[in-house]
Design a protein around this motif. Structure first.
Motif, PDB file in Angstrom:
ATOM      1  N   SER A 111       0.818  -1.211   0.000  1.00 12.24           N
ATOM      2  CA  SER A 111       0.000   0.000   0.000  1.00 12.24           C
ATOM      3  C   SER A 111       0.857   1.268   0.000  1.00 12.24           C
ATOM      4  N   GLY A 112       2.165   1.127   0.251  1.00  6.97           N
ATOM      5  CA  GLY A 112       3.028   2.305   0.298  1.00  6.97           C
ATOM      6  C   GLY A 112       3.858   2.508  -0.957  1.00  6.97           C
ATOM      7  N   VAL A 113       3.756   1.581  -1.911  1.00 10.50           N
ATOM      8  CA  VAL A 113       4.511   1.713  -3.162  1.00 10.50           C
ATOM      9  C   VAL A 113       3.511   1.660  -4.320  1.00 10.50           C
ATOM     10  N   TYR A 114       3.999   1.779  -5.536  1.00 10.13           N
ATOM     11  CA  TYR A 114       3.121   1.588  -6.695  1.00 10.13           C
ATOM     12  C   TYR A 114       3.754   0.517  -7.584  1.00 10.13           C
ATOM     13  N   ILE A 115       2.903  -0.370  -8.108  1.00 13.51           N
ATOM     14  CA  ILE A 115       3.383  -1.473  -8.947  1.00 13.51           C
ATOM     15  C   ILE A 115       2.641  -1.433 -10.279  1.00 13.51           C
ATOM     16  N   ALA A 116       3.401  -1.403 -11.365  1.00 14.24           N
ATOM     17  CA  ALA A 116       2.778  -1.397 -12.699  1.00 14.24           C
ATOM     18  C   ALA A 116       3.628  -2.267 -13.623  1.00 14.24           C
ATOM     19  N   ASN A 117       3.152  -2.428 -14.824  1.00 17.04           N
ATOM     20  CA  ASN A 117       3.873  -3.198 -15.827  1.00 17.04           C
ATOM     21  C   ASN A 117       4.052  -2.382 -17.103  1.00 17.04           C
ATOM     22  N   VAL A 118       5.001  -2.825 -17.920  1.00 19.71           N
ATOM     23  CA  VAL A 118       5.223  -2.164 -19.208  1.00 19.71           C
ATOM     24  C   VAL A 118       3.998  -2.340 -20.101  1.00 19.71           C
ATOM     25  N   VAL A 119       3.441  -3.538 -20.156  1.00 20.26           N
ATOM     26  CA  VAL A 119       2.174  -3.724 -20.893  1.00 20.26           C
ATOM     27  C   VAL A 119       1.096  -4.180 -19.909  1.00 20.26           C
ATOM     28  N   LYS A 120      -0.109  -3.761 -20.197  1.00 23.08           N
ATOM     29  CA  LYS A 120      -1.210  -3.936 -19.240  1.00 23.08           C
ATOM     30  C   LYS A 120      -2.058  -5.175 -19.516  1.00 23.08           C
ATOM     31  N   CYS A 121      -1.807  -5.848 -20.630  1.00 15.58           N
ATOM     32  CA  CYS A 121      -2.590  -7.051 -20.963  1.00 15.58           C
ATOM     33  C   CYS A 121      -1.646  -8.237 -21.120  1.00 15.58           C
ATOM     34  N   ARG A 122      -2.147  -9.407 -20.835  1.00 13.99           N
ATOM     35  CA  ARG A 122      -1.305 -10.611 -20.813  1.00 13.99           C
ATOM     36  C   ARG A 122      -0.884 -11.060 -22.223  1.00 13.99           C
ATOM     37  N   PRO A 123       0.417 -11.189 -22.471  1.00 15.85           N
ATOM     38  CA  PRO A 123       0.847 -11.797 -23.738  1.00 15.85           C
ATOM     39  C   PRO A 123       0.559 -13.297 -23.701  1.00 15.85           C
ATOM     40  N   PRO A 124       0.083 -13.882 -24.810  1.00 14.21           N
ATOM     41  CA  PRO A 124      -0.262 -15.298 -24.796  1.00 14.21           C
ATOM     42  C   PRO A 124       0.924 -16.175 -24.414  1.00 14.21           C
ATOM     43  N   GLY A 125       0.637 -17.174 -23.584  1.00 11.92           N
ATOM     44  CA  GLY A 125       1.688 -18.120 -23.181  1.00 11.92           C
ATOM     45  C   GLY A 125       2.784 -17.462 -22.363  1.00 11.92           C
ATOM     46  N   ASN A 126       2.526 -16.281 -21.830  1.00 14.59           N
ATOM     47  CA  ASN A 126       3.521 -15.549 -21.028  1.00 14.59           C
ATOM     48  C   ASN A 126       4.796 -15.232 -21.806  1.00 14.59           C
ATOM     49  N   ARG A 127       4.683 -15.090 -23.141  1.00 18.93           N
ATOM     50  CA  ARG A 127       5.872 -14.684 -23.896  1.00 18.93           C
ATOM     51  C   ARG A 127       6.202 -13.236 -23.548  1.00 18.93           C
ATOM     52  N   ASP A 128       7.443 -12.817 -23.937  1.00 21.78           N
ATOM     53  CA  ASP A 128       7.820 -11.410 -23.722  1.00 21.78           C
ATOM     54  C   ASP A 128       6.918 -10.516 -24.571  1.00 21.78           C
ATOM     55  N   PRO A 129       6.592  -9.335 -24.063  1.00 19.83           N
ATOM     56  CA  PRO A 129       5.836  -8.405 -24.909  1.00 19.83           C
ATOM     57  C   PRO A 129       6.668  -7.987 -26.121  1.00 19.83           C
ATOM     58  N   GLU A 130       6.006  -7.811 -27.267  1.00 18.02           N
ATOM     59  CA  GLU A 130       6.726  -7.403 -28.473  1.00 18.02           C
ATOM     60  C   GLU A 130       6.834  -5.884 -28.537  1.00 18.02           C
ATOM     61  N   GLU A 131       7.777  -5.440 -29.380  1.00 15.48           N
ATOM     62  CA  GLU A 131       8.059  -3.993 -29.472  1.00 15.48           C
ATOM     63  C   GLU A 131       6.807  -3.168 -29.724  1.00 15.48           C
ATOM     64  N   ASP A 132       5.977  -3.612 -30.687  1.00 13.32           N
ATOM     65  CA  ASP A 132       4.803  -2.794 -31.036  1.00 13.32           C
ATOM     66  C   ASP A 132       3.778  -2.807 -29.896  1.00 13.32           C
ATOM     67  N   GLU A 133       3.746  -3.878 -29.123  1.00  8.42           N
ATOM     68  CA  GLU A 133       2.827  -3.935 -27.972  1.00  8.42           C
ATOM     69  C   GLU A 133       3.301  -2.969 -26.879  1.00  8.42           C
ATOM     70  N   MET A 134       4.620  -2.939 -26.670  1.00 10.47           N
ATOM     71  CA  MET A 134       5.152  -2.008 -25.654  1.00 10.47           C
ATOM     72  C   MET A 134       4.935  -0.567 -26.108  1.00 10.47           C
ATOM     73  N   ALA A 135       5.092  -0.350 -27.414  1.00 14.25           N
ATOM     74  CA  ALA A 135       4.899   1.023 -27.936  1.00 14.25           C
ATOM     75  C   ALA A 135       3.433   1.429 -27.788  1.00 14.25           C
ATOM     76  N   ALA A 136       2.514   0.489 -28.050  1.00 18.29           N
ATOM     77  CA  ALA A 136       1.082   0.810 -27.954  1.00 18.29           C
ATOM     78  C   ALA A 136       0.705   1.161 -26.509  1.00 18.29           C
ATOM     79  N   CYS A 137       1.380   0.549 -25.560  1.00 23.37           N
ATOM     80  CA  CYS A 137       1.054   0.743 -24.139  1.00 23.37           C
ATOM     81  C   CYS A 137       1.883   1.858 -23.495  1.00 23.37           C
ATOM     82  N   ALA A 138       2.818   2.416 -24.255  1.00 24.43           N
ATOM     83  CA  ALA A 138       3.809   3.331 -23.668  1.00 24.43           C
ATOM     84  C   ALA A 138       3.173   4.514 -22.955  1.00 24.43           C
ATOM     85  N   GLU A 139       2.154   5.064 -23.570  1.00 23.07           N
ATOM     86  CA  GLU A 139       1.524   6.270 -23.023  1.00 23.07           C
ATOM     87  C   GLU A 139       0.974   6.017 -21.615  1.00 23.07           C
TER      88      GLU A 139
END
Ligand code: URA
Length: 222
Positions: A111-139
């Motif tokens: 409750s005293g920190v903030y936790i977020a991710n580079v992409v907000k939706c799960r990549p299938p099979g837990n693969r690494d997020p791809e460049e265009d997915e990270m770019a889409a979520c960047a904002e």
């Protein structure tokens, strides 16, 4: 208990297997600013309607992030996994239990920190997020950081470290060295999921987190 004693305690009880840490007093600077919290809510709503990349097609939840809107310390991971997709909360699987223990060892709780991710939706099979997915979520991530204004950022693992440092160096070269993201001190640290597979590296991760604690302490006396 002081953070270093806490770490000894957590090591004694087996860091990797630590249960979710008990609730302690949240180590927050002050009450969250209403405007930051309110704007984060608006941003969350916009993420929940997002269809900018293919990850939106199969998601059950948008895992926006959680924590204190005025947190001095913000962790950025990679992407939600199955458990996060199911619950809508970041880091609630096995790696999340280890992250909880790391946060607790630093003298905080969720409750005293903030936790977020580079992409907000799960990549299938837990693969690494791809460049265009990270770019889409960047904002979303950029705005989250801008609103929370943490004193220190911790990038967990390679995708977050690459995204926030703007480099593509190996984790071995990035970890333990201060970088900066838009003027905010940034520490790349091994991802908790990697630490579960390579427990010997917890020593290095703890050394890096101690640098973060020192930086936070010196920032609070500025
Ligand atoms: N859970 C998350 O929310 N992010 C990760 O990077 C890993 C697990």
């Amino acid at each position: 208990m002081r953070p270093r004693d806490l770490h000894r305690y957590l090591n004694d009880v087996g860091w990797a297997d630590s249960p979710v840490p008990p609730e302690g007093p949240p180590a927050v600077r002050n009450a969250g600013t209403q405007s930051a919290a309110g704007t984060l809510d608006v941003l969350r709503e916009s993420a929940e309607g997002c269809g900018l990349c293919r990850l939106s097609e199969k998601r059950r939840s948008v895992v926006f992030g959680e924590g204190h809107s005025d947190a001095p310390l913000m962790f950025v991971g990679e992407a939600p996994g199955a458990e996060e997709d199911r619950t809508g909360r970041p880091f609630v699987g096995q790696a999340g239990k280890l992250l909880d223990a790391m946060i607790f060892a630093m003298g905080f709780d969720r409750s005293g920190v903030y936790i977020a991710n580079v992409v907000k939706c799960r990549p299938p099979g837990n693969r690494d997020p791809e460049e265009d997915e990270m770019a889409a979520c960047a904002e979303f991530l950029d705005r989250q950081i801008e609103l929370i204004k943490p004193r220190v950022l911790v990038a967990l693992g390679k995708p977050a470290s690459h995204r926030l440092t703007g480099t593509a160096k190996a984790m071995g070269a990035l970890r333990g060295r201060w970088a900066s993201y838009r003027g905010i001190p940034l520490m790349p640290v091994f991802h908790p999921a990697y630490l579960l597979r390579q427990p010997k590296l917890k020593r290095e991760a703890w050394a890096d987190l101690k640098l973060v604690m020192e930086r936070l302490e010196s920032a609070s006396t500025d």
